[in-house]
Scaffold this active site. Structure first.
Site, PDB file in Angstrom:
ATOM      1  CE  LYS A 214      -0.689  21.760 -27.725  1.00 30.38           C
ATOM      2  NZ  LYS A 214      -0.728  23.061 -27.014  1.00 30.38           N
TER       3      LYS A 214
ATOM      4  CE1 TYR B   8       0.601  18.405 -25.113  1.00 27.05           C
ATOM      5  CE2 TYR B   8       2.439  17.542 -26.397  1.00 27.05           C
ATOM      6  CZ  TYR B   8       1.894  18.532 -25.601  1.00 27.05           C
ATOM      7  OH  TYR B   8       2.631  19.645 -25.303  1.00 27.05           O
TER       8      TYR B   8
END
Length: 256
Positions: free
Chosen positions: A156, A152
Site C-alpha cells: 500500500k 500488505y
C-alpha cells in the site's frame, strides 16, 4: 458524464464506488477475477456498462485486463482498487512473484502503463502504509521471513508511491492516492472500526468531481481531506526505483 474503470470491483469498496458513481449518472466499467465473480458483479450493479474479466495475479492476466478495457474505448478515470489483504500466506504466482506484490503493487503499475492514458488516476493505499518501509532492496521477500501484515502495508506504500510518481511524470493526468479507513469489508474484517459510509466516497470524488479540491495531483487523502503520507511516498528517487523494479518484473515500460 465520465467513464470510470474500477479494478477489483466485483465486491467490497470497488463495487460500492461503482454503485455511487452509477447513481450519479456516470458510466462504470467493473472488473472481476473470473466468470463467477463477473456474474455476481453484474447482478449487484446491472446498470454497469461492462464487467471486464481477468486475473491480476499474473502479468499475462494484467495485460488481458488492460487490453479489454482499451477495447471498450477511452476511459476518463481509473480507480486502482484491486488488492489482497494482510492475512495472506506467502505463495508465489506463476511468474514467481509474491502474490501480495503481484496483485497489490505490480498490477496497479501494469494497468497504469497499458490502459490508454485517462484524465485521472486514483490509487487505494491504506493507513497501514504510514508505518511501513518500502523495502525496495527486498520487495520480493527473498531475504526476509514472510509477514503478511508487513507485506500488505508495504504494497500500500508502493501504491501511494506510484500515484506520486505518475503525478510527477505525467503532468497532464491528475494522479492521487487515498486511504479508505479500516472498514468492515471482507478484507478489513467484522471488527474494523472506521465509517463504512465514508470508505468509498473519496475515490469516487477524486475520479469525477469538478470540486477544485479534487482537481489536484500528487496528493494523499482520507475521507475527502488531504493528509500527509509516509515521507517515502514523496521521495522521487524511491519512486523511480520502484518504477524500475516494476519494469523488470513485468517487462512493461511506463510510457512517457
Amino acid at each position: 458524464m465520465a467513464r470510470i474503470f474500477i479494478s477489483g470491483s466485483s465486491t467490497g469498496l470497488g463495487l460500492m464506488a461503482g454503485e455511487l458513481l452509477a447513481a450519479q449518472g456516470h458510466r462504470v466499467v467493473l472488473h472481476a477475477r473470473d466468470g463467477a465473480r463477473a456474474a455476481q458483479a453484474r447482478a449487484a450493479l446491472p446498470q454497469a456498462e461492462a464487467v471486464v474479466e481477468g486475473d491480476l495475479e499474473t502479468v499475462a492476466g494484467m495485460r488481458t485486463v488492460a487490453a479489454r478495457v482499451n477495447d471498450l474505448g477511452q476511459v476518463d478515470a481509473v480507480i486502482h482498487n484491486a488488492a489482497v489483504g494482510y492475512r495472506e500466506d506467502h505463495h508465489l504466482t506463476a511468474d514467481g512473484l509474491p502474490h501480495v506484490f503481484a496483485v497489490n503493487t505490480l498490477s496497479a503499475y501494469v494497468l497504469t502503463a497499458l490502459i490508454d492514458k485517462p484524465a485521472r488516476l486514483v490509487y487505494l493505499s491504506s493507513g497501514m502504509h504510514h508505518h511501513a518501509d518500502a523495502h525496495l532492496d527486498d520487495i520480493l521477500w527473498q531475504k526476509r521471513r514472510w509477514n503478511g501484515s508487513n507485506a500488505y502495508a508495504e504494497s500500500k506504500l508502493h501504491d501511494a508511491m506510484l500515484a506520486f510518481a505518475i503525478a510527477r511524470r505525467w503532468p497532464g493526468v491528475l494522479s492521487n492516492a487515498l486511504e479508505p479507513g479500516w472498514v468492515p469489508t471482507r478484507m478489513g474484517g467484522p471488527g474494523a472500526p472506521d465509517d463504512m459510509d465514508q470508505a468509498h466516497r473519496t475515490q469516487a470524488w477524486l475520479a469525477v468531481s469538478d470540486d477544485p479540491a479534487a482537481r489536484v495531483t500528487g496528493r494523499y487523502f482520507y475521507h475527502l481531506k488531504p493528509m500527509r503520507p509516509n515521507p517515502q511516498v514523496q521521495d522521487a528517487a524511491l519512486q523511480d526505483r520502484l518504477i524500475a523494479i516494476c519494469v523488470a518484473c513485468s517487462g512493461i515500460v511506463l510510457p512517457d
